[in-house]
Design a protein around this motif. Structure first.
Motif, PDB file in Angstrom:
ATOM      1  N   THR A  17       0.837  -1.202   0.000  1.00 17.81           N
ATOM      2  CA  THR A  17       0.000   0.000   0.000  1.00 17.81           C
ATOM      3  C   THR A  17       0.869   1.249   0.000  1.00 17.81           C
ATOM      4  OG1 THR A  17      -0.077   0.226   2.409  1.00 17.81           O
ATOM      5  CG2 THR A  17      -1.753  -1.223   1.373  1.00 17.81           C
ATOM      6  N   PRO A  18       0.322   2.369  -0.486  1.00 20.01           N
ATOM      7  CA  PRO A  18       1.072   3.631  -0.430  1.00 20.01           C
ATOM      8  C   PRO A  18       1.445   4.029   1.002  1.00 20.01           C
ATOM      9  CG  PRO A  18      -0.731   3.826  -1.984  1.00 20.01           C
ATOM     10  CD  PRO A  18      -0.912   2.513  -1.267  1.00 20.01           C
ATOM     11  N   ALA A  19       0.567   3.762   1.951  1.00 18.14           N
ATOM     12  CA  ALA A  19       0.866   4.108   3.345  1.00 18.14           C
ATOM     13  C   ALA A  19       2.060   3.302   3.858  1.00 18.14           C
ATOM     14  CB  ALA A  19      -0.358   3.861   4.223  1.00 18.14           C
ATOM     15  N   ALA A  20       2.103   2.016   3.545  1.00 17.46           N
ATOM     16  CA  ALA A  20       3.229   1.176   3.960  1.00 17.46           C
ATOM     17  C   ALA A  20       4.513   1.631   3.277  1.00 17.46           C
ATOM     18  CB  ALA A  20       2.942  -0.283   3.647  1.00 17.46           C
ATOM     19  N   LEU A  21       4.411   2.032   2.020  1.00 16.39           N
ATOM     20  CA  LEU A  21       5.581   2.533   1.299  1.00 16.39           C
ATOM     21  C   LEU A  21       6.140   3.778   1.989  1.00 16.39           C
ATOM     22  CD1 LEU A  21       7.514   2.536  -1.133  1.00 16.39           C
ATOM     23  CD2 LEU A  21       5.783   3.864  -2.372  1.00 16.39           C
ATOM     24  N   ARG A  22       5.280   4.720   2.338  1.00 21.31           N
ATOM     25  CA  ARG A  22       5.734   5.939   3.019  1.00 21.31           C
ATOM     26  C   ARG A  22       6.425   5.597   4.341  1.00 21.31           C
ATOM     27  NH1 ARG A  22       1.060   7.832   0.654  1.00 21.31           N
ATOM     28  NH2 ARG A  22      -0.242   7.340   2.448  1.00 21.31           N
ATOM     29  N   GLN A  23       5.856   4.664   5.072  1.00 18.20           N
ATOM     30  CA  GLN A  23       6.418   4.287   6.365  1.00 18.20           C
ATOM     31  C   GLN A  23       7.802   3.647   6.212  1.00 18.20           C
ATOM     32  OE1 GLN A  23       4.011   1.467   8.525  1.00 18.20           O
ATOM     33  NE2 GLN A  23       5.185   1.705  10.395  1.00 18.20           N
ATOM     34  N   GLN A  34      20.353   8.573   3.255  1.00 13.34           N
ATOM     35  CA  GLN A  34      20.657   8.648   1.827  1.00 13.34           C
ATOM     36  C   GLN A  34      19.383   8.315   1.059  1.00 13.34           C
ATOM     37  OE1 GLN A  34      23.526   5.666   0.607  1.00 13.34           O
ATOM     38  NE2 GLN A  34      22.852   4.287   2.207  1.00 13.34           N
ATOM     39  N   PRO A  35      19.352   8.603  -0.240  1.00 12.40           N
ATOM     40  CA  PRO A  35      18.135   8.315  -1.015  1.00 12.40           C
ATOM     41  C   PRO A  35      17.755   6.834  -0.955  1.00 12.40           C
ATOM     42  CG  PRO A  35      19.621   9.715  -2.260  1.00 12.40           C
ATOM     43  CD  PRO A  35      20.377   9.257  -1.040  1.00 12.40           C
ATOM     44  N   VAL A  36      16.482   6.574  -1.135  1.00 14.41           N
ATOM     45  CA  VAL A  36      15.933   5.225  -1.123  1.00 14.41           C
ATOM     46  C   VAL A  36      15.417   4.913  -2.521  1.00 14.41           C
ATOM     47  CG1 VAL A  36      14.105   3.755  -0.178  1.00 14.41           C
ATOM     48  CG2 VAL A  36      15.309   5.371   1.315  1.00 14.41           C
ATOM     49  N   LEU A  37      15.804   3.772  -3.039  1.00  8.14           N
ATOM     50  CA  LEU A  37      15.353   3.328  -4.350  1.00  8.14           C
ATOM     51  C   LEU A  37      14.055   2.544  -4.190  1.00  8.14           C
ATOM     52  CD1 LEU A  37      15.941   2.954  -7.404  1.00  8.14           C
ATOM     53  CD2 LEU A  37      17.223   0.899  -6.779  1.00  8.14           C
ATOM     54  N   VAL A  38      13.035   2.925  -4.964  1.00  5.82           N
ATOM     55  CA  VAL A  38      11.750   2.237  -4.934  1.00  5.82           C
ATOM     56  C   VAL A  38      11.536   1.601  -6.301  1.00  5.82           C
ATOM     57  CG1 VAL A  38       9.249   2.509  -4.670  1.00  5.82           C
ATOM     58  CG2 VAL A  38      10.818   3.863  -3.255  1.00  5.82           C
TER      59      VAL A  38
END
Length: 184
Positions: A17-23, A34-38
């Motif tokens: 879910t988008p919420a889990a991704l943000r968390q 550092q940046p996070v690769l998605v």
């Protein structure tokens, strides 16, 4: 990226879910600064292609499939799975059609990125069995018993000394130093 060996990759890395991704992204940003690769999750087989040589002389020496065992963290080749690979991961050479496609993709990526001498290209297949590039490891580990490149070479019948010889030979050729100088 300032880290390696899958640091930051855990079963929580796969989100729905988008919420889990943000968390998860917020936690990784806080922890690693550092940046996070998605990326889109690829549910298929995982391969690493061992390569020696540079440019047109580069060859795929082996394709190794990474199979997560019963004791592994599920679905991801996580940091914990890599660090405890002897108990969690099964490494096996692969030479079926999908693995051969992985070798082609891996070698093309190696050459396109201008990588030299020896390393690995990691791939994972999508739901249709099409291998996709994940990352290149141009400075792959060379520990004779614990690093993927020596492991796959050993499985393919290339002993450690021969692997090191291939690496040195590639570097010498690239530097324009003849084989006679290597023998001295």
């Amino acid at each position: 990226m300032a880290e390696g060996t899958g640091k930051g990759v855990t079963p929580a890395s796969r989100v729905a879910t988008p919420a889990a991704l943000r968390q998860v992204v917020a936690a990784l940003l806080e922890r690693f600064r550092q940046p996070v690769l998605v990326e889109t999750f690829l549910p298929g087989r995982e391969f690493t292609v061992g390569i020696t040589g540079s440019a047109a002389d580069a060859v795929a020496v082996a394709v190794m499939e990474v199979v997560l065992g019963d004791r592994a963290e599920a679905e991801v080749y996580s940091y914990a799975n890599k660090e405890e690979c002897e108990a969690r991961v099964i490494y096996r050479l692969a030479d079926d059609e999908e693995a051969r496609r992985a070798a082609v993709v891996g070698l093309a990526a190696w050459r396109a990125l201008g990588c030299r001498d020896a390393g690995r290209v990691d791939l994972r297949s999508d739901a249709d069995g099409q291998p996709s590039f994940l990352e290149v490891n141009p400075l792959a580990g060379l520990h004779p018993e614990h690093s993927d490149l020596p492991i796959m070479c050993r499985l393919a019948g290339i002993d450690y000394e021969a692997l090191i010889g291939r690496i040195v030979g590639s570097a010498l050729r690239r530097a324009g130093i003849g084989q006679s100088a290597a023998a001295e």
